[in-house]
Structure formats: C-alpha cells, structure tokens
Design a protein around this motif. Structure first.
Motif, short mmCIF file in Angstrom:
data_model
loop_
_atom_site.label_atom_id
_atom_site.label_comp_id
_atom_site.label_asym_id
_atom_site.label_seq_id
_atom_site.Cartn_x
_atom_site.Cartn_y
_atom_site.Cartn_z
N GLY A 3 0.83 -1.46 -0.11
CA GLY A 3 -0.08 -0.07 -0.09
C GLY A 3 0.50 1.23 0.03
O GLY A 3 0.39 2.49 0.05
N ARG A 4 2.22 1.23 -0.12
CA ARG A 4 3.07 2.38 -0.17
C ARG A 4 3.29 2.74 -1.85
O ARG A 4 3.66 2.00 -2.43
N LEU A 5 3.32 4.15 -1.80
CA LEU A 5 3.48 4.70 -3.14
C LEU A 5 4.00 6.40 -2.95
O LEU A 5 3.47 6.65 -2.23
N VAL A 6 4.98 6.38 -3.63
CA VAL A 6 5.79 7.64 -3.45
C VAL A 6 5.89 8.37 -4.85
O VAL A 6 6.36 7.65 -5.76
N VAL A 7 5.25 9.56 -4.96
CA VAL A 7 5.20 10.12 -6.23
C VAL A 7 6.11 11.43 -5.95
O VAL A 7 5.87 12.16 -5.16
N PHE A 8 6.82 11.75 -7.04
CA PHE A 8 7.80 12.77 -6.74
C PHE A 8 8.19 13.17 -8.39
O PHE A 8 8.33 12.28 -9.31
N GLY A 9 8.46 14.49 -8.46
CA GLY A 9 9.06 14.89 -9.79
C GLY A 9 10.50 14.10 -10.05
O GLY A 9 11.48 14.14 -9.04
N ALA A 23 11.75 1.54 -13.55
CA ALA A 23 11.63 3.18 -13.57
C ALA A 23 12.70 3.79 -13.44
O ALA A 23 13.84 3.26 -12.93
N VAL A 24 12.80 5.30 -13.79
CA VAL A 24 14.08 5.77 -13.48
C VAL A 24 13.57 6.86 -12.53
O VAL A 24 12.28 7.50 -12.64
N GLY A 25 14.55 7.16 -11.45
CA GLY A 25 14.11 8.40 -10.65
C GLY A 25 15.34 8.93 -10.37
O GLY A 25 16.35 8.31 -10.25
N ALA A 26 15.19 10.38 -9.96
CA ALA A 26 16.43 11.23 -9.67
C ALA A 26 15.59 12.10 -8.53
O ALA A 26 14.58 12.53 -8.60
N SER A 27 16.30 12.40 -7.47
CA SER A 27 16.02 13.22 -6.41
C SER A 27 17.36 13.68 -5.72
O SER A 27 18.26 13.31 -5.76
N GLY A 28 17.33 15.02 -5.22
CA GLY A 28 18.24 15.30 -4.51
C GLY A 28 18.80 17.03 -5.02
O GLY A 28 19.21 17.81 -4.22
N SER A 29 17.83 17.39 -6.01
CA SER A 29 17.97 18.95 -6.43
C SER A 29 16.60 19.48 -6.37
O SER A 29 15.84 18.81 -5.79
N THR A 30 16.67 20.32 -7.38
CA THR A 30 15.25 20.82 -7.58
C THR A 30 14.33 19.90 -8.47
O THR A 30 14.91 19.03 -9.09
N VAL A 31 13.14 20.12 -8.25
CA VAL A 31 12.26 19.28 -9.10
C VAL A 31 12.67 19.33 -10.51
O VAL A 31 12.70 18.26 -11.19
N SER A 38 16.32 12.40 -15.05
CA SER A 38 15.51 11.61 -15.37
C SER A 38 15.18 11.59 -16.76
O SER A 38 15.27 10.33 -17.68
N LYS A 39 14.73 12.27 -17.67
CA LYS A 39 14.75 12.49 -18.93
C LYS A 39 15.89 12.00 -19.77
O LYS A 39 15.76 11.51 -20.78
N ALA A 40 16.96 12.39 -19.38
CA ALA A 40 18.15 11.99 -20.12
C ALA A 40 18.56 10.60 -19.96
O ALA A 40 18.64 9.88 -20.82
#
Length: 60
Positions: A3-9, A23-31, A38-40
């Motif tokens: 039941g856990r889901l995390v959505v982020f830019g 999936a591809v995910g990046a986090s740590g800077s601005t959205v 992630s697009k790259a």
C-alpha cells in the motif's frame, strides 16, 4: 508494495514490449533538475528497440 506509493518529480516508469520493467528516478536537487536528469536516462533507455516510456511511449 504494502500500500505504499511515493510520487515525486523526476520519477518516470519504463516499459518494454508493453510491460512495466522498471523506473528511472532522480532526487536531490530541484524538481526541475531531477526531471531533466530522469529524462536524460529515459533518452538512453529509448535507444533500445521496442522500449517505451510509461503507457504512451513518449517523454513526459
């Protein structure tokens, strides 16, 4: 996922031959920066034949 889901830019699902394979995910800077990173990664994934992004097959 219990039941856990995390959505982020910066999070983009990857599919191959009609199936979600990861999936591809990046986090740590601005959205905006996370999305660009992630697009790259998605562009690199798209170089494989039959690879598609999400359910539409296009970049966000």
């Amino acid at each position: 996922m219990h039941g856990r889901l995390v959505v982020f830019g910066g999070g983009i699902p990857l599919s191959f031959e009609g199936r979600i394979v990861g999936a591809v995910g990046a986090s740590g800077s601005t959205v905006a920066n996370d999305i660009e990173v992630s697009k790259a990664a998605v562009r690199a994934f798209e170089t494989y034949p039959k690879a598609r992004i999400g359910s539409s097959g296009s970049l966000l």
